[in-house]
Motif scaffolding. Structure first.
Motif, mmCIF file in Angstrom:
data_model
loop_
_atom_site.group_PDB
_atom_site.id
_atom_site.type_symbol
_atom_site.label_atom_id
_atom_site.label_comp_id
_atom_site.label_asym_id
_atom_site.label_seq_id
_atom_site.Cartn_x
_atom_site.Cartn_y
_atom_site.Cartn_z
ATOM 1 N N ARG A 235 0.861 -1.191 0.000
ATOM 2 C CA ARG A 235 0.000 0.000 0.000
ATOM 3 C C ARG A 235 0.892 1.234 0.000
ATOM 4 O O ARG A 235 1.832 1.318 0.793
ATOM 5 C CB ARG A 235 -0.901 0.037 1.244
ATOM 6 C CG ARG A 235 -1.879 -1.117 1.302
ATOM 7 C CD ARG A 235 -2.814 -0.981 2.482
ATOM 8 N NE ARG A 235 -3.542 -2.231 2.685
ATOM 9 C CZ ARG A 235 -4.408 -2.450 3.668
ATOM 10 N NH1 ARG A 235 -4.652 -1.497 4.559
ATOM 11 N NH2 ARG A 235 -5.013 -3.624 3.773
ATOM 12 N N GLU B 251 1.385 4.184 1.319
ATOM 13 C CA GLU B 251 0.997 5.027 2.445
ATOM 14 C C GLU B 251 2.214 5.806 2.907
ATOM 15 O O GLU B 251 3.335 5.531 2.499
ATOM 16 C CB GLU B 251 0.512 4.153 3.602
ATOM 17 C CG GLU B 251 -0.667 3.276 3.230
ATOM 18 C CD GLU B 251 -1.364 2.741 4.453
ATOM 19 O OE1 GLU B 251 -2.073 3.535 5.105
ATOM 20 O OE2 GLU B 251 -1.210 1.543 4.768
ATOM 21 N N ARG C 193 3.639 1.379 9.980
ATOM 22 C CA ARG C 193 2.939 1.602 8.712
ATOM 23 C C ARG C 193 3.955 1.586 7.589
ATOM 24 O O ARG C 193 4.803 2.468 7.483
ATOM 25 C CB ARG C 193 2.172 2.929 8.761
ATOM 26 C CG ARG C 193 1.214 3.096 7.589
ATOM 27 C CD ARG C 193 0.319 4.314 7.716
ATOM 28 N NE ARG C 193 -0.637 4.239 8.809
ATOM 29 C CZ ARG C 193 -1.729 3.480 8.815
ATOM 30 N NH1 ARG C 193 -2.012 2.722 7.770
ATOM 31 N NH2 ARG C 193 -2.536 3.467 9.846
HETATM 32 MG MG MG Z 1 -5.125 1.599 6.269
#
Ligand code: MG
Ligand code: ATP
Length: 442
Positions: free
Chosen positions: A120, A122, A128
């Motif tokens: 992803r 991000e 993250r």
């Molecule tokens: Mg998320």
């Protein structure tokens, strides 16, 4: 040169000295899944982009902002290039594979698990990443709340087996299309009145999927969402009954939970039960596990209508939590024997003995660096070998050597002839016995 010596932003290497942590978690996840009747499924790292748009939902952050497309440089036969995307999650691929391989026509329920990388785009921060890893489990065929309870119990069991018994469980129900239609109306009316302050993405969501606004990461939208109507007030009788049953089962299993009517999850396919396991020990990205029921997805993807549910656990966050809690990881396998050698004939013997012991499953090392005896012993120490043997002309002549226990310094005679493997096995067993007795004594 930095481009080729630096890993891409938001990715991680696992160096050999850290791999045991991943191995502990992955093995424990697989063992736990198998106790609950889940079998491993494997599916591609990339899929047709349409699969993710259809299942994850094209008003979600994942689809709107976070997906990595994959295109081949030269499409075959001058055709348009295939539109593929690196998987941002596992539920869509697993469902696609279950449909395509006819799993849903076999005895139900079908239960699968997977350990995969996900991608992803991000903003990278602690917990993250742009490439991260998930342990996921999916269950197809059961609409009963006992299945929801089973899936939650499995996630909880894994956390406990890894030494994390304080990760909080939050549950909610986001209803079915029937009750959600009413809820959407109420939400829309509420957000219409706050329209001036919503972010541009949420303005678009207002018409297409107002529930997504509840999951917006913008602090202003979050502030507005805090006072929005909650879905639990809108559940239809069936959904309400399902939620009550789930709570009853969780209570019966002594699994503590909190109800959080704000959980909507970041993916569109969920219906009825949604849940998260959240820890306070690793900062802002504390959601270790998220999951729920997605009764409409299989049909939406072209399969026969099949109720389904599952969860995904983020392995980076799981390992970070274990580290912060001082949880135990299974230690990496230790070297049983280092065979030091002096001279070519001795090295030749070392190769043969090492091969014999390795064939029996022992972890054995010998010198492949042509080092002198002293640095060889230093290396044996460094890798933490349990035993060492030194081979030189004398040992070859007598076909016997000294087996040294590196922890105690104790040396015993060992034949290098026929009885070698048995003698070494005995030494390992008695070393293990001593270890157990020592622990017992403590
Ligand atoms: Mg998320
Ligand atoms: P978040 O709200 O933290 O963005 P999410 O709702 O997007 O999570 P899911 O799509 O449900 O997460 O994924 C399941 C789990 O995968 C999360 O609970 C988390 O542990 C992990 N996860 C999701 N995105 C990332 C990421 N970018 N980096 C590391 N782990 C992630």
């Amino acid at each position: 040169m930095a481009i080729i010596t630096n890993r891409p932003k938001g990715t991680q290497d696992v160096v050999p000295n850290e791999a045991y942590k991943w191995q502990t978690v992955e093995k424990c996840a697989a063992d736990t899944a198998e106790c609950y009747g889940f079998k491993e499924i494997r599916f591609p790292t990339f899929e047709n982009t349409a699969l993710f748009k259809r299942s994850v939902g094209d008003t979600t952050d994942v689809v709107q902002k976070e997906m990595y497309g994959v295109t081949a440089k030269s499409p075959a036969n001058g055709k348009d290039p295939d539109d593929f995307t690196l998987r941002p999650e596992g539920t869509a691929g697993a469902a696609r594979a279950a449909i395509e391989n006819g799993l849903l026509n076999e005895a139900l329920p079908q239960k699968v698990y997977y350990i995969i990388s996900c991608f992803r785009h991000e903003k990278p921060q602690a917990g993250r990443l742009r490439e991260f890893h998930q342990f996921g489990a999916e269950m197809y065929g059961s609409k009963d709340a006992s299945a929801d309870a089973e899936v939650i119990a499995m996630a909880k069991a894994l956390l406990e087996r890894l030494g994390l018994d304080n990760v909080d469980l939050f549950i909610n129900s986001i209803g079915c299309p029937t009750c959600r239609a009413e809820y959407h109306k109420a939400l829309k009316a509420y957000f219409e009145s706050k329209k001036a302050d919503l972010c541009p993405t949420c303005l678009d969501r207002l018409d297409r999927n107002p529930m997504r606004i509840l999951d917006c990461k913008s602090p202003i939208c979050q502030g507005i969402a805090a006072d929005a109507p909650v879905i639990l007030d809108f559940l239809c009788e069936e959904c309400d009954h399902h939620f009550e049953k789930l709570k009853k089962y969780l209570t019966a299993m002594d699994i503590q939970f909190n109800i959080n009517p704000k959980i909507v999850r970041g993916l569109d396919y969920y219906t009825k039960t949604v849940f998260e396991f959240i820890t306070n020990d690793i900062g802002a990205q504390g959601t270790v596990c998220g999951g729920g029921r997605y009764d409409g997805l299989i049909e939406q993807l072209g399969g026969n209508p099949t109720p389904a549910l599952g969860f995904a656990m983020g392995l980076e966050r799981l390992i970070m939590t274990m580290e912060s809690k001082g949880a135990e990881f299974a230690p990496a396998k230790k070297c049983d024997l280092y065979i030091a050698s002096m001279g070519e004939a001795a090295q030749n013997k070392a190769i043969v003995l090492a091969k014999q012991l390795r064939d029996e499953g022992y972890f054995v090392e010998f010198d492949t660096m042509n080092r002198g005896l002293k640095p060889q012993m230093k290396y044996a120490n460094k890798i933490g070998a349990t035993f060492t043997i030194v081979l030189g002309d004398n040992e070859l002549e007598t076909s016997a050597a000294k087996l040294k226990n590196m922890a105690t310094g104790e040396q015993t005679d060992i034949t290098l002839g026929d009885g070698f493997i048995d003698a070494f096995s005995n030494a390992v067993v008695s070393e293990m016995f001593d270890g157990v007795m020592e622990n017992f004594g403590n």
